[in-house]
Structures are given as C-alpha cells and as structure tokens.
Write a protein that holds these residues in place. Sequence first.
Motif, PDB file in Angstrom:
ATOM      1  N   LEU A   1      19.535  45.346  62.736  1.00  0.00           N
ATOM      2  CA  LEU A   1      18.223  45.834  62.338  1.00  0.00           C
ATOM      3  C   LEU A   1      18.065  47.325  62.629  1.00  0.00           C
ATOM      4  O   LEU A   1      17.516  48.078  61.825  1.00  0.00           O
ATOM      5  N   GLY A   2      18.555  47.752  63.783  1.00  0.00           N
ATOM      6  CA  GLY A   2      18.350  49.131  64.201  1.00  0.00           C
ATOM      7  C   GLY A   2      18.953  50.155  63.272  1.00  0.00           C
ATOM      8  O   GLY A   2      18.394  51.250  63.096  1.00  0.00           O
ATOM      9  N   THR A   3      20.077  49.813  62.651  1.00  0.00           N
ATOM     10  CA  THR A   3      20.716  50.762  61.735  1.00  0.00           C
ATOM     11  C   THR A   3      19.947  50.893  60.427  1.00  0.00           C
ATOM     12  O   THR A   3      20.251  51.767  59.620  1.00  0.00           O
ATOM     13  N   ARG A   4      18.966  50.033  60.215  1.00  0.00           N
ATOM     14  CA  ARG A   4      18.182  50.046  58.969  1.00  0.00           C
ATOM     15  C   ARG A   4      16.754  50.516  59.214  1.00  0.00           C
ATOM     16  O   ARG A   4      15.879  50.249  58.398  1.00  0.00           O
ATOM     17  N   MET A   5      16.514  51.200  60.323  1.00  0.00           N
ATOM     18  CA  MET A   5      15.166  51.631  60.656  1.00  0.00           C
ATOM     19  C   MET A   5      15.124  53.122  60.935  1.00  0.00           C
ATOM     20  O   MET A   5      16.109  53.709  61.382  1.00  0.00           O
ATOM     21  N   THR A   6      13.983  53.734  60.677  1.00  0.00           N
ATOM     22  CA  THR A   6      13.757  55.122  61.055  1.00  0.00           C
ATOM     23  C   THR A   6      12.280  55.299  61.366  1.00  0.00           C
ATOM     24  O   THR A   6      11.447  54.494  60.941  1.00  0.00           O
ATOM     25  N   ALA A   7      11.968  56.339  62.110  1.00  0.00           N
ATOM     26  CA  ALA A   7      10.577  56.635  62.466  1.00  0.00           C
ATOM     27  C   ALA A   7      10.037  57.717  61.542  1.00  0.00           C
ATOM     28  O   ALA A   7      10.790  58.513  60.978  1.00  0.00           O
ATOM     29  N   ALA A   8       8.727  57.745  61.389  1.00  0.00           N
ATOM     30  CA  ALA A   8       8.092  58.743  60.529  1.00  0.00           C
ATOM     31  C   ALA A   8       6.668  58.969  61.012  1.00  0.00           C
ATOM     32  O   ALA A   8       6.140  58.214  61.835  1.00  0.00           O
ATOM     33  N   LYS A   9       6.053  60.017  60.480  1.00  0.00           N
ATOM     34  CA  LYS A   9       4.648  60.319  60.753  1.00  0.00           C
ATOM     35  C   LYS A   9       3.885  60.282  59.439  1.00  0.00           C
ATOM     36  O   LYS A   9       4.384  60.713  58.402  1.00  0.00           O
ATOM     37  N   MET A  10       2.652  59.774  59.497  1.00  0.00           N
ATOM     38  CA  MET A  10       1.825  59.724  58.300  1.00  0.00           C
ATOM     39  C   MET A  10       0.372  59.603  58.710  1.00  0.00           C
ATOM     40  O   MET A  10       0.041  58.789  59.580  1.00  0.00           O
ATOM     41  N   LEU A  11      -0.480  60.412  58.106  1.00  0.00           N
ATOM     42  CA  LEU A  11      -1.915  60.379  58.381  1.00  0.00           C
ATOM     43  C   LEU A  11      -2.202  60.523  59.882  1.00  0.00           C
ATOM     44  O   LEU A  11      -3.116  59.903  60.421  1.00  0.00           O
ATOM     45  N   GLY A  12      -1.363  61.312  60.542  1.00  0.00           N
ATOM     46  CA  GLY A  12      -1.555  61.555  61.963  1.00  0.00           C
ATOM     47  C   GLY A  12      -1.154  60.403  62.858  1.00  0.00           C
ATOM     48  O   GLY A  12      -1.480  60.409  64.050  1.00  0.00           O
ATOM     49  N   ARG A  13      -0.447  59.418  62.322  1.00  0.00           N
ATOM     50  CA  ARG A  13      -0.048  58.256  63.122  1.00  0.00           C
ATOM     51  C   ARG A  13       1.474  58.093  63.121  1.00  0.00           C
ATOM     52  O   ARG A  13       2.166  58.579  62.231  1.00  0.00           O
ATOM     53  N   SER A  14       1.953  57.371  64.121  1.00  0.00           N
ATOM     54  CA  SER A  14       3.377  57.117  64.268  1.00  0.00           C
ATOM     55  C   SER A  14       3.737  55.814  63.561  1.00  0.00           C
ATOM     56  O   SER A  14       3.071  54.793  63.743  1.00  0.00           O
ATOM     57  N   LEU A  15       4.802  55.847  62.768  1.00  0.00           N
ATOM     58  CA  LEU A  15       5.217  54.684  61.983  1.00  0.00           C
ATOM     59  C   LEU A  15       6.698  54.408  62.198  1.00  0.00           C
ATOM     60  O   LEU A  15       7.446  55.280  62.623  1.00  0.00           O
ATOM     61  N   PHE A  16       7.107  53.194  61.870  1.00  0.00           N
ATOM     62  CA  PHE A  16       8.530  52.927  61.703  1.00  0.00           C
ATOM     63  C   PHE A  16       8.729  52.233  60.365  1.00  0.00           C
ATOM     64  O   PHE A  16       7.866  51.517  59.869  1.00  0.00           O
ATOM     65  N   ILE A  17       9.878  52.499  59.767  1.00  0.00           N
ATOM     66  CA  ILE A  17      10.158  52.088  58.393  1.00  0.00           C
ATOM     67  C   ILE A  17      11.450  51.298  58.378  1.00  0.00           C
ATOM     68  O   ILE A  17      12.430  51.675  59.026  1.00  0.00           O
ATOM     69  N   ARG A  18      11.462  50.222  57.614  1.00  0.00           N
ATOM     70  CA  ARG A  18      12.721  49.516  57.389  1.00  0.00           C
ATOM     71  C   ARG A  18      12.724  48.910  55.998  1.00  0.00           C
ATOM     72  O   ARG A  18      11.698  48.464  55.488  1.00  0.00           O
ATOM     73  N   GLU A  19      13.904  48.917  55.394  1.00  0.00           N
ATOM     74  CA  GLU A  19      14.050  48.201  54.133  1.00  0.00           C
ATOM     75  C   GLU A  19      14.205  46.722  54.455  1.00  0.00           C
ATOM     76  O   GLU A  19      14.962  46.343  55.357  1.00  0.00           O
ATOM     77  N   LEU A  20      13.480  45.894  53.742  1.00  0.00           N
ATOM     78  CA  LEU A  20      13.580  44.448  53.936  1.00  0.00           C
ATOM     79  C   LEU A  20      14.775  43.921  53.159  1.00  0.00           C
ATOM     80  O   LEU A  20      14.927  44.189  51.969  1.00  0.00           O
ATOM     81  N   SER A  21      15.609  43.183  53.830  1.00  0.00           N
ATOM     82  CA  SER A  21      16.767  42.559  53.192  1.00  0.00           C
ATOM     83  C   SER A  21      16.419  41.124  52.812  1.00  0.00           C
ATOM     84  O   SER A  21      15.697  40.443  53.548  1.00  0.00           O
ATOM     85  N   PRO A  22      16.937  40.631  51.686  1.00  0.00           N
ATOM     86  CA  PRO A  22      16.712  39.219  51.331  1.00  0.00           C
ATOM     87  C   PRO A  22      17.212  38.269  52.407  1.00  0.00           C
ATOM     88  O   PRO A  22      16.739  37.138  52.516  1.00  0.00           O
ATOM     89  N   GLN A  23      18.181  38.727  53.216  1.00  0.00           N
ATOM     90  CA  GLN A  23      18.771  37.850  54.240  1.00  0.00           C
ATOM     91  C   GLN A  23      17.947  37.788  55.527  1.00  0.00           C
ATOM     92  O   GLN A  23      18.232  36.976  56.399  1.00  0.00           O
ATOM     93  N   ASP A  24      16.943  38.656  55.665  1.00  0.00           N
ATOM     94  CA  ASP A  24      16.127  38.662  56.888  1.00  0.00           C
ATOM     95  C   ASP A  24      15.117  37.525  56.831  1.00  0.00           C
ATOM     96  O   ASP A  24      14.205  37.538  56.008  1.00  0.00           O
ATOM     97  N   LEU A  25      15.275  36.568  57.708  1.00  0.00           N
ATOM     98  CA  LEU A  25      14.378  35.414  57.718  1.00  0.00           C
ATOM     99  C   LEU A  25      13.864  35.146  59.128  1.00  0.00           C
ATOM    100  O   LEU A  25      14.521  35.470  60.118  1.00  0.00           O
ATOM    101  N   LYS A  26      12.706  34.552  59.180  1.00  0.00           N
ATOM    102  CA  LYS A  26      12.124  34.145  60.454  1.00  0.00           C
ATOM    103  C   LYS A  26      12.605  32.732  60.784  1.00  0.00           C
ATOM    104  O   LYS A  26      12.726  31.881  59.903  1.00  0.00           O
TER     105      LYS A  26
END
Length: 397
Positions: free
Chosen positions: A290-315
């Motif tokens: 998961l970690g290799t598919r995530m990055t942090a960003a800023k938007m509207l003055g707030r802290s975010l993290f972003i990841r692409e959802l994979s079809p294989q990611d399941l709960k």
Amino acid sequence: MPMPSPTERHEILETNRTRKMARSAHAYVRGNTVKFYEWLEASPVAGRVPIGPAVWICGDCHLGNLGPIANGDGNVEIQIRDLDQAVIGNPAHDLIRLGLSLATAARGSDLPGVTTARMIEEMVEGYAAAMHDPTSGDAGVEPDVVRSIKRQALGRRWKHLARERLDAIDPQIPLGKKFWALDDNERSSLEAVFADPEVARLILSLDHKDKDRAVRMVDAAYWMKGCSSLGLLRFAAIIGLKNAKGRSDYALVDIKEAVAPIAPTTRGAKMPDDNGERVVTAARALSPHLGTRMTAAKMLGRSLFIRELSPQDLKLEVDQFSEGQAVMAARYLAFVVGKAHARQMDTASRNEWLGVLEADRRGMIDAPSWLWQSVVSLAGSHEAGYLEHCRRYALAA
C-alpha cells in the motif's frame, strides 16, 4: 445532485455513521476508536499492559482494516489496509484491538466463550511466529475466509472496481447518495493536485506499463463514506491515462484528509509533522504494498493523502465464523500484524519483545494475562456502549 451545505453534509454523515454502528456490536467496535482508547486507559488492566518497542503501529487494528492489497507488480498479500490512526507507539495496542475485534466477531457468530479464549491463544502463537522470522515464518494454515478473499482479489479488474465503487463501468462518477457534486473551488483545487508531477507519477505506478502517458482528471466528486470522521474532506476522482496513440485507460483515486491521530504515541517519537506525510510514512513501514501507492498532498489548506484504488484491494468482511475457521483466522491475522511490527525491529528488539509476551502466559489461558483481561474488560465496555448507542439511535429514529 447539488453539493449539500456544510450543515447538511454534517447531518447526513452523522446519520449514516450512527446507523451503520447500530448494525452490530462488531460494527460498533470498528467505528469507535476513540472509545477503545478511553476504555482501555480506564480499564483495571491498563497499568499491566507492557510497553513494547517503539515502532509504527496501525492504531486501529480491527478485522476490517486487514485485507488483500496489490502492489505495482500485481502481487497480492494480506496486509494492513487503513493507516489513518498509525503512529509510532506501543505494539501491544494493536494486539489488544485485534483481539477485541476477533472476540466481537466470534460473539456475532454465536460461538462459545471458550472459542474466544482459543482465538486469543492462537493470536499469540501467530504473532510470535512473525517475531521469530518476519520474512519466512510459519503463519499456519491459511483460513478459508482468507483464501477465498485472496482468490476473489486475484480475479478482479477495473470493471469490478467500477461496479462496486461507482455502480457503473463508464468513466463517470454517478452523483447521488454516495457521491456529491463539487463546488468550483474544490474542482479546480483537485485539478491542481493531479497536475503535480509527483501525484501523476504515483498514479502511473500501479499496473501501467507506459510511464509516459498524460494524466488528466476526467471526473471527481465528494465521497460520502459511512463511518468517516465528520467534516473531513474525502473525494473520489477518475483519472484518464492517455498514451501516445490516443488510447485511454482509467484509474480510480481516493483523496482523503489526514488529521491528528487518536492512538497514543510513544513519548519523544519522531514522526512527520504533516498528517498526510505521517500516514504515507506509516504505510511504507507497515504495509509496503500500500505504501508504495500513496503520496501526501495539500489542498484547500488541509493535509491529504492520495492513493489509487486497485481492483484487488478488498476489505476482510466476516459475517459468520465457524469455530475452526475463527481459531485459524486469529493465528493468521495476528501473524500479518506481527510481520508489520517485526520488520521494523532488529533481532535483539524482537527477542526482547518475545520474552515479554512469553513471560505472562501461565494464567487462565495460554496467552499473556494482560491481553486476555484487556479483551474481556473492553468487550464488556463496548457491549454496554453498543446497547446505549442503539437506544439513542432508536429514540432519534
């Protein structure tokens, strides 16, 4: 559908969260991290919980936060899938949280109390196996619930992800109960985020062989997730990936606001000050896929993290456990958590932590007495809290 006002958004999210948490005691445990730590601190066992090595922990280690995760090469492993609460903290907290989650799942499956005791015993065995050897230790027999969801994950493609998340295959987010229209400021801010070369690199890293494609935002919406913290930003975006010949593929991206964690942090621990960076750093330590598919960003003055959802990611969803499967699942999932902890420790730290776990296994069951008594105490607190939650939900309804 027009974007709800801040007041309407708050009310809708609150209603949905309350309803979902009233479904079962297990759902209540999953959605109530704050109470978990409050009740743990107030429990009679609190002073006996040992302090383990200071490593990144999940902080909210329940069943629903474990599941199959794909990496960029298409390999799938069961790993921790939600790191919002991750901190450098006490690994004992993850063990107690997982034990409580397994115990409430067992109760929901009408399994006898002796099965819960056996599950806690097997949890310790699985976790210890990971501490002995985090790279090739023995997780035991893979339980049916895990084998089934891994098989399901390996067979999934974009169409499955789109149907599940979007209720459609076409590259458009259907506005309605789950997705709300963006205002102009939110849309332009998201477009600026995806124009960032680092974010584009992230999106192209997962299962896309041509790294020279252009990246553009096709559609986006506010994403209403049932038990998300109220008032936080949460967006879904469809990203178009065009190659030199004009063909397009699509990626579904989750953009989520990161806020200060509830889980206790080890005093003096050095973590990123930015909460988005904290979540990404924790993911790379605890869940490499998961970690290799995530990055942090800023938007509207707030802290975010972003990841692409994979079809294989399941709960990992557990509606019903059989007795045998419950015991095997407890060992296997504790092994997964143990690997996440152990890969951050050197041999001496692992052996020392193992010694602490082994030192207190001569009580009522073959597991540390602090772990068993913590789970028993918290199960009682959560059951009472759940019934009170249901009472208030029924009165409000």
